[in-house]
Design an enzyme around this catalytic site. Structure first.
Site, PDB file in Angstrom:
ATOM      1  CB  SER A   1      40.119  37.718  39.035  1.00 34.96           C
ATOM      2  OG  SER A   1      41.503  37.399  38.882  1.00 34.96           O
TER       3      SER A   1
ATOM      4  CG  HIS B   1      29.703  49.458  37.905  1.00 34.83           C
ATOM      5  ND1 HIS B   1      29.979  49.780  39.218  1.00 34.83           N
ATOM      6  CD2 HIS B   1      30.811  48.829  37.444  1.00 34.83           C
ATOM      7  CE1 HIS B   1      31.199  49.380  39.523  1.00 34.83           C
ATOM      8  NE2 HIS B   1      31.734  48.792  38.462  1.00 34.83           N
TER       9      HIS B   1
ATOM     10  CB  CYS C   1      43.029  33.550  37.195  1.00 35.95           C
ATOM     11  SG  CYS C   1      43.117  35.306  37.501  1.00 35.95           S
TER      12      CYS C   1
END
Lengths: 121, 121
Positions: free
Chosen positions: B62, B67, B82
């Site tokens: 994944s 940010h 996952c």
């Protein structure tokens, strides 16, 4: 970037075309446009015919990601957008439409430096 | 990919170096290694000196995204992996250490096609 953001986690069930890179690319681009966000870059990785695709749209306002499990007709999406002017519902609707989801479950989490503690909306 | 996954959303406060692309790149790479995940690609975008950086590590399992808002010493991170064998705590710790965070808040959400309805863990 702006003051706070909403992180939407969506699970899409009963989807079609989840091993189709072109379809995933189009779904991400349509979602970015629907959200009225600014696309910086899209990165996709396919795990082969019949297998999943992982992809991220990098945005000036954060990101949209998708990870697919075609063997289960399932896709996990997250839409993280900073600022209040963006349309997360429209972005999610664009993804669900292109992937022909028959069920969508979602959670929204408010995040940002203005928050003493992140809260589930 | 495996049966289910954990999506960890973390807000890091009091960080340093959040406009430093090399530092963000190193933070992501160390987090991937700490998680024992498989890196496919890293994409970074900087908004200029003193401004934020947006970045995503695409993984076979994944993704990890970051940010940053250097003007607020704040970074928003998500770690979506996952399978149960990965170490999300170690990944978060690697990010917090390299960015010198003085406070970390986190939420974990269990996701996957096995779940009738996603539940907050």
């Amino acid at each position: 970037m702006q003051f706070d953001g909403t992180h939407l986690l969506a699970d899409l069930f009963g989807c079609s075309g989840l091993d189709d890179m072109a379809r995933i690319d189009r779904a991400l681009r349509d979602a970015v446009e629907a959200a009225r966000a600014t696309l910086l870059d899209i990165r996709l990785h396919g795990f082969g015919p019949g297998a999943g695709v992982t992809g991220v749209a990098l945005l000036a306002e954060s990101h949209i990601s998708i990870h697919t499990w075609p063997e289960r007709d399932y896709a996990a999406i997250d839409i993280f957008l900073c600022g209040r002017r963006h349309d997360l519902d429209a972005a999610l609707s664009a993804l669900a439409t292109i992937l022909a989801a028959d069920r969508v479950e979602q959670q929204r989490i408010t995040r940002g430096y203005a928050l003493a503690s992140p809260a589930t909306a």
